[in-house]
Motif scaffolding. Structure first.
Motif, short mmCIF file in Angstrom:
data_model
loop_
_atom_site.label_atom_id
_atom_site.label_comp_id
_atom_site.label_asym_id
_atom_site.label_seq_id
_atom_site.Cartn_x
_atom_site.Cartn_y
_atom_site.Cartn_z
N ASP A 74 0.83 -1.21 0.00
CA ASP A 74 0.00 0.00 0.00
C ASP A 74 0.86 1.26 0.00
O ASP A 74 0.58 2.21 -0.74
N LYS A 139 -8.70 1.84 2.73
CA LYS A 139 -8.34 1.62 1.34
C LYS A 139 -7.44 2.77 0.89
O LYS A 139 -7.43 3.83 1.51
N ARG A 140 -6.70 2.55 -0.18
CA ARG A 140 -5.71 3.55 -0.61
C ARG A 140 -6.38 4.88 -0.94
O ARG A 140 -5.88 5.95 -0.55
#
Length: 215
Positions: A74, A139-140
Motif C-alpha cells: 500500500d 483503502k488507498r
C-alpha cells in the motif's frame, strides 16, 4: 546524582532512547534509497518510534521490519501515485521558470505559483498519509482522501512539519555529519506533533488498544 548513572537511571534511559532514535533514522534513510520505498520506510519508522521509543514495547529491528512488510504494498503504491503527481508539477514548475528566464510572462509567473502551490499541497498531504497508514485500516483512495482533509483541517501543523523537514534537510546539507542523527531527530519531532492529530480520529476502543489498556 548517582541514580542517573545506574542501569535504570535517567541518563542511561536518555542515551538508550537517543541511540534508538538515531538508529531508526539511519535505517529509515537506508530503506528510502530506492526512492519508491520512501513511503514504506516512513510508515515503518513512525510505527517503530511510537511503539519502541515512546511506549517501550517490542524490539527496534523486529518492529521496523514487521511494519515495513505489513504496509509495503500500500505504501509503495501510494508513494508512486504521489511521485507521478509531484513529477508532473516539478516539470511544469521548471518549464515556467525557463520561460521567465528568457522573457517576462505574466502567464508563466502565474503558472509557476499555481504549480508550486499544488506541489506544496501534495507534499502536505503526504505528511499525514504514512502515519495514518501505520495506524488505521483504510483503502488507498480513502487514505489519500483522509490525508488531504487532515492537511487542510490542521493547516498550522502542516506548515510546521514542512518547516521541520526543510530545516532538517538544510542541516544535513550544511553539516554532512548530521546525516547520522538528523533523520532520527526529525522523525521523532514528526511523531510528537503528529500523534495528537491521529488520536483525534481514533475511537475510544482504538485508543485503549493502542495505549495497552486492553490486549
Amino acid at each position: 546524582m548517582g541514580d542517573y548513572f545506574n542501569i535504570d537511571g535517567g541518563l542511561v534511559r536518555f542515551l538508550s532512547r537517543a541511540s534508538d532514535i538515531c538508529i531508526i533514522g539511519i535505517i529509515w534513510l537506508i530503506c528510502c534509497l530506492p526512492i519508491v520505498t520512501f513511503g514504506a520506510s516512513t510508515t515503518a519508522a513512525y510505527y517503530t518510534i511510537m511503539k519502541v521509543v515512546k511506549r517501550q514495547r517490542g524490539t527496534l529491528y523486529r518492529e521496523f521490519i514487521q511494519a515495513l512488510k505489513k504496509n509495503f504494498k500500500d505504501s509503495v503504491m501510494i508513494h508512486c501515485f504521489y511521485l507521478i503527481i509531484e513529477g508532473f508539477l516539478v516539470f511544469n514548475i521548471y518549464h515556467a521558470y525557463q520561460v521567465l528566464e528568457t522573457r517576462d510572462s505574466a502567464m508563466a509567473l502565474n503558472q509557476l505559483f499555481i504549480y508550486a502551490a499544488f506541489l506544496l499541497l501534495v507534499m502536505g498531504a503526504g505528511i499525514y498519509t504514512y502515519p495514518a497508514l501505520s495506524r488505521f485500516s483504510m483503502k488507498r483512495n480513502e487514505l489519500i482522501q483522509f490525508s488531504f482533509i487532515a492537511m487542510c483541517r490542521h493547516l498550522p501543523i502542516t506548515i510546521l512539519l514542512i518547516a521541520i523537514f526543510l530545516a532538517s534537510f538544510g542541516v544535513m546539507v550544511l553539516l554532512p555529519v548530521g546525516i547520522v542523527f538528523m533523520p532520527g531527530i526529525c522523525l521523532y519531532l514528526y511523531s510528537l506533533i503528529m500523534e495528537p492529530v491521529l488520536r483525534k480520529y481514533m475511537t475510544e476502543e482504538m485508543k485503549k488498544q493502542w495505549d495497552g489498556e486492553e490486549e
